[in-house]
Design a protein around this motif. Structure first.
Motif, PDB file in Angstrom:
ATOM      1  N   GLN A 314       0.843  -1.193   0.000  1.00 27.45           N
ATOM      2  CA  GLN A 314       0.000   0.000   0.000  1.00 27.45           C
ATOM      3  C   GLN A 314       0.882   1.249   0.000  1.00 27.45           C
ATOM      4  O   GLN A 314       0.548   2.261   0.602  1.00 27.45           O
ATOM      5  N   ASP A 315       2.013   1.122  -0.676  1.00 26.28           N
ATOM      6  CA  ASP A 315       3.011   2.191  -0.671  1.00 26.28           C
ATOM      7  C   ASP A 315       3.183   2.828  -2.044  1.00 26.28           C
ATOM      8  O   ASP A 315       4.241   3.356  -2.362  1.00 26.28           O
ATOM      9  N   PHE A 316       2.117   2.789  -2.866  1.00 33.58           N
ATOM     10  CA  PHE A 316       2.191   3.368  -4.206  1.00 33.58           C
ATOM     11  C   PHE A 316       0.791   3.756  -4.670  1.00 33.58           C
ATOM     12  O   PHE A 316      -0.220   3.364  -4.073  1.00 33.58           O
ATOM     13  N   ILE A 317       0.756   4.552  -5.734  1.00 32.61           N
ATOM     14  CA  ILE A 317      -0.490   4.848  -6.425  1.00 32.61           C
ATOM     15  C   ILE A 317      -0.328   4.407  -7.874  1.00 32.61           C
ATOM     16  O   ILE A 317       0.799   4.183  -8.347  1.00 32.61           O
ATOM     17  N   GLU A 318      -1.425   4.285  -8.587  1.00 28.65           N
ATOM     18  CA  GLU A 318      -1.396   3.984 -10.017  1.00 28.65           C
ATOM     19  C   GLU A 318      -2.191   5.047 -10.753  1.00 28.65           C
ATOM     20  O   GLU A 318      -3.312   5.390 -10.353  1.00 28.65           O
ATOM     21  N   VAL A 319      -1.608   5.575 -11.805  1.00 35.23           N
ATOM     22  CA  VAL A 319      -2.303   6.548 -12.649  1.00 35.23           C
ATOM     23  C   VAL A 319      -2.211   6.101 -14.095  1.00 35.23           C
ATOM     24  O   VAL A 319      -1.301   5.352 -14.480  1.00 35.23           O
ATOM     25  N   ASP A 320      -3.153   6.553 -14.898  1.00 27.58           N
ATOM     26  CA  ASP A 320      -3.147   6.262 -16.335  1.00 27.58           C
ATOM     27  C   ASP A 320      -3.009   7.588 -17.066  1.00 27.58           C
ATOM     28  O   ASP A 320      -3.943   8.389 -17.101  1.00 27.58           O
ATOM     29  N   VAL A 326      -6.570   8.834 -12.056  1.00 27.22           N
ATOM     30  CA  VAL A 326      -5.977   8.022 -10.999  1.00 27.22           C
ATOM     31  C   VAL A 326      -6.692   6.685 -10.991  1.00 27.22           C
ATOM     32  O   VAL A 326      -7.921   6.622 -10.849  1.00 27.22           O
ATOM     33  N   VAL A 327      -5.943   5.607 -11.147  1.00 27.76           N
ATOM     34  CA  VAL A 327      -6.527   4.270 -11.217  1.00 27.76           C
ATOM     35  C   VAL A 327      -6.743   3.704  -9.818  1.00 27.76           C
ATOM     36  O   VAL A 327      -7.797   3.139  -9.512  1.00 27.76           O
ATOM     37  N   SER A 328      -5.749   3.848  -8.952  1.00 26.78           N
ATOM     38  CA  SER A 328      -5.883   3.322  -7.588  1.00 26.78           C
ATOM     39  C   SER A 328      -4.951   4.065  -6.645  1.00 26.78           C
ATOM     40  O   SER A 328      -3.915   4.592  -7.054  1.00 26.78           O
ATOM     41  N   LYS A 329      -5.342   4.076  -5.362  1.00 27.26           N
ATOM     42  CA  LYS A 329      -4.499   4.617  -4.308  1.00 27.26           C
ATOM     43  C   LYS A 329      -4.910   3.941  -3.002  1.00 27.26           C
ATOM     44  O   LYS A 329      -6.042   3.454  -2.871  1.00 27.26           O
ATOM     45  N   PRO A 330      -4.017   3.867  -2.005  1.00 25.28           N
ATOM     46  CA  PRO A 330      -4.364   3.224  -0.729  1.00 25.28           C
ATOM     47  C   PRO A 330      -5.541   3.924  -0.042  1.00 25.28           C
ATOM     48  O   PRO A 330      -5.734   5.131  -0.195  1.00 25.28           O
ATOM     49  N   ASP A 331      -6.322   3.149   0.710  1.00 17.57           N
ATOM     50  CA  ASP A 331      -7.496   3.705   1.391  1.00 17.57           C
ATOM     51  C   ASP A 331      -7.124   4.799   2.390  1.00 17.57           C
ATOM     52  O   ASP A 331      -7.888   5.748   2.594  1.00 17.57           O
ATOM     53  N   TYR A 332      -5.937   4.660   3.035  1.00 12.87           N
ATOM     54  CA  TYR A 332      -5.553   5.643   4.047  1.00 12.87           C
ATOM     55  C   TYR A 332      -5.148   6.982   3.451  1.00 12.87           C
ATOM     56  O   TYR A 332      -5.097   8.005   4.137  1.00 12.87           O
ATOM     57  N   ILE A 337      -5.782  13.933  -5.673  1.00 19.36           N
ATOM     58  CA  ILE A 337      -4.795  13.715  -6.740  1.00 19.36           C
ATOM     59  C   ILE A 337      -5.471  13.870  -8.103  1.00 19.36           C
ATOM     60  O   ILE A 337      -6.533  13.295  -8.346  1.00 19.36           O
ATOM     61  N   ASP A 338      -4.845  14.632  -8.986  1.00 22.89           N
ATOM     62  CA  ASP A 338      -5.334  14.819 -10.353  1.00 22.89           C
ATOM     63  C   ASP A 338      -4.195  14.594 -11.335  1.00 22.89           C
ATOM     64  O   ASP A 338      -3.021  14.810 -11.017  1.00 22.89           O
ATOM     65  N   VAL A 339      -4.555  14.141 -12.544  1.00 16.14           N
ATOM     66  CA  VAL A 339      -3.579  13.936 -13.613  1.00 16.14           C
ATOM     67  C   VAL A 339      -3.891  14.896 -14.748  1.00 16.14           C
ATOM     68  O   VAL A 339      -5.014  14.915 -15.270  1.00 16.14           O
ATOM     69  N   ASP A 343       1.655  15.785 -15.643  1.00 10.09           N
ATOM     70  CA  ASP A 343       1.720  16.235 -14.254  1.00 10.09           C
ATOM     71  C   ASP A 343       0.771  15.436 -13.372  1.00 10.09           C
ATOM     72  O   ASP A 343      -0.378  15.181 -13.747  1.00 10.09           O
ATOM     73  N   VAL A 344       1.272  15.063 -12.178  1.00 14.54           N
ATOM     74  CA  VAL A 344       0.429  14.507 -11.125  1.00 14.54           C
ATOM     75  C   VAL A 344       0.335  15.572 -10.049  1.00 14.54           C
ATOM     76  O   VAL A 344       1.333  15.903  -9.399  1.00 14.54           O
ATOM     77  N   SER A 345      -0.859  16.138  -9.860  1.00 12.11           N
ATOM     78  CA  SER A 345      -1.070  17.222  -8.908  1.00 12.11           C
ATOM     79  C   SER A 345      -1.666  16.675  -7.619  1.00 12.11           C
ATOM     80  O   SER A 345      -2.590  15.863  -7.652  1.00 12.11           O
ATOM     81  N   ILE A 346      -1.127  17.144  -6.485  1.00 14.84           N
ATOM     82  CA  ILE A 346      -1.552  16.654  -5.178  1.00 14.84           C
ATOM     83  C   ILE A 346      -1.902  17.854  -4.305  1.00 14.84           C
ATOM     84  O   ILE A 346      -1.137  18.818  -4.224  1.00 14.84           O
ATOM     85  N   TYR A 347      -3.047  17.769  -3.639  1.00 16.90           N
ATOM     86  CA  TYR A 347      -3.394  18.765  -2.640  1.00 16.90           C
ATOM     87  C   TYR A 347      -3.530  18.055  -1.303  1.00 16.90           C
ATOM     88  O   TYR A 347      -4.217  17.041  -1.195  1.00 16.90           O
TER      89      TYR A 347
END
Length: 419
Positions: A314-320, A326-332, A337-339, A343-347
């Protein structure tokens, strides 16, 4: 007109005053107020607020003295190891100059040992260089290139014809102590792609590291790592660390480190500059602390206040990047996150008093890639971060580089002093 603008001091007098000021500053107590720092291996941008007690008259002269600002004002006030270097006269004033295409570069001062080199330099021109970029530096010793991690660069300035800053080089293997002949090559991004080569010779011997083989295993709530070696040189203390591959959590960061002697004297982590090398995910990495090379402590204790970790798997995210989603990210992970393009943008909320590199290495089309750019902005109550992956295509797995999940409590580890 201000007093500072009225003062006109010839170059020779400036150099003499610079030496006098170095002696004065060695004897003064320094007080750190606040320092903000953000580091990538290939570039460091400095932002800081600091204070050194001196009279307004001295301060106005100091602002004009070549080399004094980057070496003393930016370093001594937050690095006790550099202060010790000055106190023990283990630095060299070089004053080597070369020019091309209207740019004049001067190497002012150098600190060097087998672990690396810190170079104070100036750039001058009869035209505006406020937006000029130092794109690359190369170091040669006795005609052979020295492989090193580097930090350099300056923040955009107002229009100016003079810039001064610091280059830090961290050697991949111990630098030879047999040759004192060096050459530093500067590459700029002006229209002519200016290249300036400056040979220089050091007079001091290049000091060797003091190496202690330790192999101390540390257990933090079942997650283990081993401090294999403690290496001390004038510029820094290096802790070589290996991570237990059977850990159930992915260690991300070890932070808020201090070395404390029997009198309570403390040496902290490197604040501004290269503070780590290697990749903790690869199982071997090195942390750097301020140096007590010139001290003779009877005992030392290493304190580690913060160990950050997240569950493996649970130490990664997946984007397309093809679908811009964003395809997947850990529940916690509560980040927004936007693509957009590459660019992968994080707030997210702000953690601590500095920007964080939240995402780092990625795998795209079975190829490991690193970010081509990382930026962030502070706001209230959160911060925006943008990580750019120019080489990524389609489905991409991206490692989480930092998440604010501290495991365990304060760790105190005795450090042996026998060599």
């Amino acid at each position: 007109m201000s007093e500072q603008h009225d003062i006109q001091v010839p170059k020779a007098q400036l150099q003499q005053m610079r030496q006098e000021m170095l002696q004065k500053v060695k004897k003064e107590k320094k007080r750190r107020q606040r320092l903000l720092s953000s580091t990538l291996l290939f570039v460091v941008l400095f932002s800081f607020v600091l204070s050194i007690r001196m009279s307004p008259t001295i301060a106005s002269y100091v602002a004009k003295i070549p080399g004094f600002d980057p070496i003393v004002m930016k370093m001594v006030s937050y690095d006790k190891g550099v202060k010790a270097i000055l106190d023990n006269d283990y630095f060299e004033e070089v004053q080597a100059t070369a020019n091309a295409n209207g740019l004049t570069v001067t190497i002012v001062d150098v600190f060097a040992d087998q672990s690396g080199m810190v170079v104070s330099y100036e750039v001058d021109a009869p035209f505006d260089i406020g937006k000029l970029r130092l794109m690359e530096v190369e170091l040669f010793q006795d005609g052979k290139e020295v492989l090193a991690s580097k930090s350099y660069g300056w923040i955009d300035k107002e229009p100016t014809q003079h810039v001064e800053d610091v280059i830090e080089l961290l050697m991949e293997s111990p630098m030879s102590s047999h040759s004192k002949e060096f050459e530093l090559i500067f590459y700029f991004d002006d229209e002519k792609q200016t290249k300036i080569q400056i040979p220089f010779t050091l007079k001091n011997d290049i000091q060797s590291e003091k190496v202690i083989t330790y192999n101390k295993e540390v257990d933090v709530n079942g997650q283990k790592f081993t401090i294999e070696k403690v290496r001390t040189s004038p510029l820094r203390i290096a802790l070589d660390i290996s991570v237990d591959p059977s850990n159930t959590m992915q260690l991300l960061k070890l932070e808020h480190l201090k070395l404390i002697d029997e009198n309570g004297e403390k040496w902290g982590a490197i604040i501004n500059g290269i503070s780590t090398s290697g990749d903790i995910r690869d199982g071997h990495f090195t942390l750097y602390l301020q140096s007590n090379y010139f001290e003779r402590p009877k005992q030392l204790t290493l304190e580690i206040s913060s160990v950050y970790a997240i569950p493996k798997g649970q130490d990664f995210i997946e984007v397309d990047f093809s679908k811009q989603e964003v395809v997947s990210k850990p529940d916690y992970l509560k980040w927004q996150i936007d693509v957009q393009g590459k660019d992968v943008s994080i707030y997210t909320d702000i953690w601590g008093d500095r920007g964080r590199i939240l995402l780092y290495k990625a795998v795209s089309n079975e190829k490991i890639i690193e970010p081509s750019r990382v930026t962030w902005e502070y706001g209230d109550p959160g911060s925006d971060s943008i990580v750019t992956y120019e080489e990524a295509e389609g489905l991409t797995k991206i490692d989480i580089n930092f998440y604010s999940n501290i495991i365990g409590d304060l760790i105190e580890i005795p450090i042996p002093l026998n060599e």
